[in-house]
Enzyme design. Structure first.
Site, PDB file in Angstrom:
ATOM      1  CG  ASP A 177       2.471  -6.677   1.355  1.00 50.90           C
ATOM      2  OD1 ASP A 177       2.147  -7.811   1.764  1.00 50.90           O
ATOM      3  OD2 ASP A 177       1.734  -5.679   1.419  1.00 50.90           O
TER       4      ASP A 177
ATOM      5  CB  SER B 249      -0.935   0.006   1.216  1.00 49.44           C
ATOM      6  OG  SER B 249      -0.217  -0.251   2.404  1.00 49.44           O
TER       7      SER B 249
ATOM      8  CD  GLU C 292      -7.420  -5.681   1.869  1.00 54.69           C
ATOM      9  OE1 GLU C 292      -6.304  -6.226   1.744  1.00 54.69           O
ATOM     10  OE2 GLU C 292      -7.665  -4.531   1.451  1.00 54.69           O
TER      11      GLU C 292
HETATM   12  O1  KIV Z   1      -0.376  -3.425   1.764  1.00 57.45           O
HETATM   13  C1  KIV Z   1      -1.118  -3.357   2.750  1.00 57.45           C
HETATM   14  O2  KIV Z   1      -1.252  -2.296   3.398  1.00 57.45           O
HETATM   15  C2  KIV Z   1      -1.849  -4.548   3.153  1.00 57.45           C
HETATM   16  C3  KIV Z   1      -2.866  -4.394   4.246  1.00 57.45           C
HETATM   17  C4  KIV Z   1      -4.102  -3.803   3.692  1.00 57.45           C
HETATM   18  C5  KIV Z   1      -3.128  -5.668   4.947  1.00 57.45           C
HETATM   19  O3  KIV Z   1      -1.652  -5.588   2.623  1.00 57.45           O
END
Ligand code: KIV
Length: 272
Positions: free
Chosen positions: A91, A53, A190
């Site tokens: 991520d 994100s 989510e």
């Molecule tokens: O990238 C992110 O912020 C996420 C959250 C929404 C869990 O994966």
């Protein structure tokens, strides 16, 4: 007595598992930079997610797709330098793991070596099974992510609630069970119905962290810019705003501009 870095009891996957077992909810927030990470860590957040994100809230892209592996590593290494206690998950960005399991492992190893992160998160279930197995075999903790998976936005076309139909709900439960069986230490769910999230959290032994998945899960995650009210426009039903930093920051900056223009700043005490 001052607290040295080494005196702080660090959060581990083992502790997160214990938290689920004793019913203590897990707190998780996103972080993308050193200064924010120091605040969140000192405030007691258990898990910091260097989320893709960052593509939205840090870089201003419409989706999470453009962010690169190098950019994620830059954000992650900045966060790691600000953390004493929290468990830091990063991520795997879009395009860095979908090709094949060797690519997924290579991307993971770059993140772990170059940033010092503690684990990775990736989106999907059965379709990325081999990549998960390969990453886990290298000793890297893996967090799954099911339900609304923003990296697949163009497949679904909208950011609406997922798995409302029984067939999709059933697939999600099967994927969650598979992720647990493979050895993932936790799963993010989510934007899915509360009842479905409850079923998953009760069925699985590993901690289930929700975002827009209701209260019956083992922990909650939010994007830090959203919960601090830095973003004004993003107002999903699941979001609780704990501050209105947009207004606080705008007022502060307007006052600064006014003081500079009026020659009030700097005064004699603020000069050498
Ligand atoms: O990238 C992110 O912020 C996420 C959250 C929404 C869990 O994966």
């Amino acid at each position: 007595m001052s607290v040295h870095k080494s005196d702080v009891k660090k959060v581990t996957t083992h502790q997160l598992q214990n938290m689920k077992e004793r019913g203590e909810k897990i707190s998780m927030l996103t972080a993308y930079d050193y200064s924010m990470a120091t605040i969140l860590d000192a405030a007691g957040v258990d898990v910091l997610l260097v989320g893709d994100s960052a593509s939205n809230v840090m870089a201003g892209h419409e989706t999470t797709l453009p962010i690169t592996l190098d950019q994620m590593i830059y954000h992650a290494s900045s966060v790691i330098r600000g953390v004493n206690r929290a468990f830091v998950v990063v991520d795997l960005p879009f395009g860095s793991y979908q090709g094949n399991s060797s690519e997924a492992l290579r991307s993971t190893i770059r993140i772990m070596k170059e940033s010092g992160a503690h684990g990775i998160k990736l989106e999907g279930g059965a379709e990325i099974k081999e990549s998960i197995v390969r990453i886990l075999s290298a000793g890297v903790p893996v967090m799954g992510h099911l339900g609304l998976t923003p990296q697949s936005i163009y497949k679904f076309g909208t950011y609406t609630v997922r798995a409302k139909e029984e067939a999709e709900a059933q697939k999600l439960i099967e994927d969650a069970l598979l992720l647990q069986e493979l050895g993932c230490f936790s799963i993010v769910l989510e934007k899915i119905p509360s009842e479905l999230a409850k079923r998953v959290a009760e069925k699985l032994e590993i901690p289930i962290i929700g975002i827009g998945a209701g209260p019956h899960v083992d922990g909650q995650v939010l994007v830090v810019h959203d919960m601090l009210g830095i973003n004004k426009e993003f107002k999903p039903r699941f979001l609780r705003r704990y501050a209105d930093l947009h207004t606080i920051m705008t007022d502060a900056v307007q006052n600064y501009v006014k003081d500079v223009k009026s020659k009030d700043f700097p005064n004699e005490k603020e000069a050498y």
